[in-house]
Scaffold this motif. Sequence first.
Motif, PDB file in Angstrom:
ATOM      1  N   LEU A 175      -5.770 -13.648  -2.200  1.00  0.00           N
ATOM      2  CA  LEU A 175      -7.151 -13.168  -2.250  1.00  0.00           C
ATOM      3  C   LEU A 175      -8.109 -14.235  -1.725  1.00  0.00           C
TER       4      LEU A 175
ATOM      5  N   GLN B 278      -8.204 -14.089   1.919  1.00  0.00           N
ATOM      6  CA  GLN B 278      -9.007 -12.979   2.406  1.00  0.00           C
ATOM      7  C   GLN B 278     -10.495 -13.311   2.349  1.00  0.00           C
ATOM      8  N   GLN B 279     -10.872 -14.063   1.318  1.00  0.00           N
ATOM      9  CA  GLN B 279     -12.287 -14.433   1.191  1.00  0.00           C
ATOM     10  C   GLN B 279     -12.723 -15.413   2.267  1.00  0.00           C
TER      11      GLN B 279
ATOM     12  N   LEU C 249      -1.633  -3.602  -1.689  1.00  0.00           N
ATOM     13  CA  LEU C 249      -1.962  -4.911  -2.242  1.00  0.00           C
ATOM     14  C   LEU C 249      -1.752  -4.933  -3.752  1.00  0.00           C
TER      15      LEU C 249
ATOM     16  N   GLU D 125      -4.322  -2.338   8.232  1.00  0.00           N
ATOM     17  CA  GLU D 125      -5.626  -2.942   8.482  1.00  0.00           C
ATOM     18  C   GLU D 125      -6.070  -2.701   9.919  1.00  0.00           C
TER      19      GLU D 125
ATOM     20  N   VAL E 211      -6.659 -14.427   8.213  1.00  0.00           N
ATOM     21  CA  VAL E 211      -5.486 -14.182   7.357  1.00  0.00           C
ATOM     22  C   VAL E 211      -4.238 -13.994   8.199  1.00  0.00           C
ATOM     23  N   SER E 212      -4.317 -13.158   9.223  1.00  0.00           N
ATOM     24  CA  SER E 212      -3.112 -12.921  10.029  1.00  0.00           C
ATOM     25  C   SER E 212      -2.698 -14.176  10.798  1.00  0.00           C
TER      26      SER E 212
ATOM     27  N   GLN F  30     -11.956 -15.040   5.334  1.00  0.00           N
ATOM     28  CA  GLN F  30     -12.055 -14.293   6.572  1.00  0.00           C
ATOM     29  C   GLN F  30     -13.424 -13.637   6.653  1.00  0.00           C
TER      30      GLN F  30
END
Lengths: 156, 216
Positions: free
Chosen positions: A31, A34-35, A17, A141, A45-46, A37
């Motif tokens: 980012l 991501q927050q 990252l 991940e 995210v995915s 999730q």
Amino acid sequence: MLVLGADRLRADMSRLLALLFHQGVLDEQFLQLQQLQDESSPNFVSEVVNIYFHESEKLLRNLRALLMERDFSDYKKMGIHLNQFMGSSSSIGANRVRNVCVAFRAASEQNNRAGCLRALELLEHEYCYLKNKLHELFQIEQQRVLAAGVRYPVQN
Amino acid sequence: MGMAAAESQFHVLAVDDCLLDRKLIERLLKISSYQVTTVDSGSKALEFLGLQEHDQISSNTPSVSPNNQREVEVNLIITDYCMPGMTGYDLLKKIKESSSLRNIPVVIMSSEDVPSRITRCLEEGAEEFFLKPVKITDVNRLKSHMMRTKMMNQKQEIIQKNQQLEEHKPEESDSQLLQQQQQQQQSSNNNKRKAVEEGLSPDRTRPRYNSISTMV
């Protein structure tokens, strides 16, 4: 061993990252994703990135088809595709892809076909690189989640 | 006065033709504890709101609840600007022209920073204009608009209820006279209180509303 594995994998993720941020491939918006999730939406995210891949590839195909037309002149249509691509790239933090779109759009506004072709090549290249790196990220991940989930038998 | 409704979540209708952005805004809203409905076009939004493409002329029923034209109450509409067919601006206009919908706060989102576009939307009645990608700090700003509208609606309901009660009072001229006298007394008391407050104001520090801070 597996516990260490999970930590090492987390470190690998961070490193990848950091590299992607340093290269400007991703920006702060990633980012933000991501927050968003958490346990209630653990694959957010995915999921979003997969939608991005799907839409992007469609747009890239459309752009290439347009430019390959012998009597191509519909720069307006190309502009519409580019705006879409720019928007979605912004939304996931795909910074370099977005920047190439900006340059591409400039060439399109000048009706510069050769410039558009060059921009498309660059766009395809950037997109490919981004996709590979994001796949790598998701793989790490996944492995990390698996490794962290393995429990040690309790010693008596 | 619909106490059950007061406890339920706020419901936001999100409009965007782009699937990715719909997913994003939906997640942002859900994480803020709002109920969310997403649609992919302005016409679908109007359909959901109970309004057809052509404006409905609402009948003159003095109803207490403003939502008798649709089953689900919508507390805020957030829409993308650039959409094929009906743009977010067109949708905004239609909402503000509708007697049943005009009180619902509308927020516009756009990936392009065009000042004239922003001004046009705000002038047409949009509460806010968010630049994409929308962030959680943007979404935090929505609550105050929904709270304000909710309070306005509740105030309206109280006023209407009072009017209805007034109309149904038995004819006792004495009690009416007494009530008028009481009201006059109250309003003169209020005036006195105001004058006193103004006298005190230089010494009082009033809380300032900082436009940067978000109201929660």
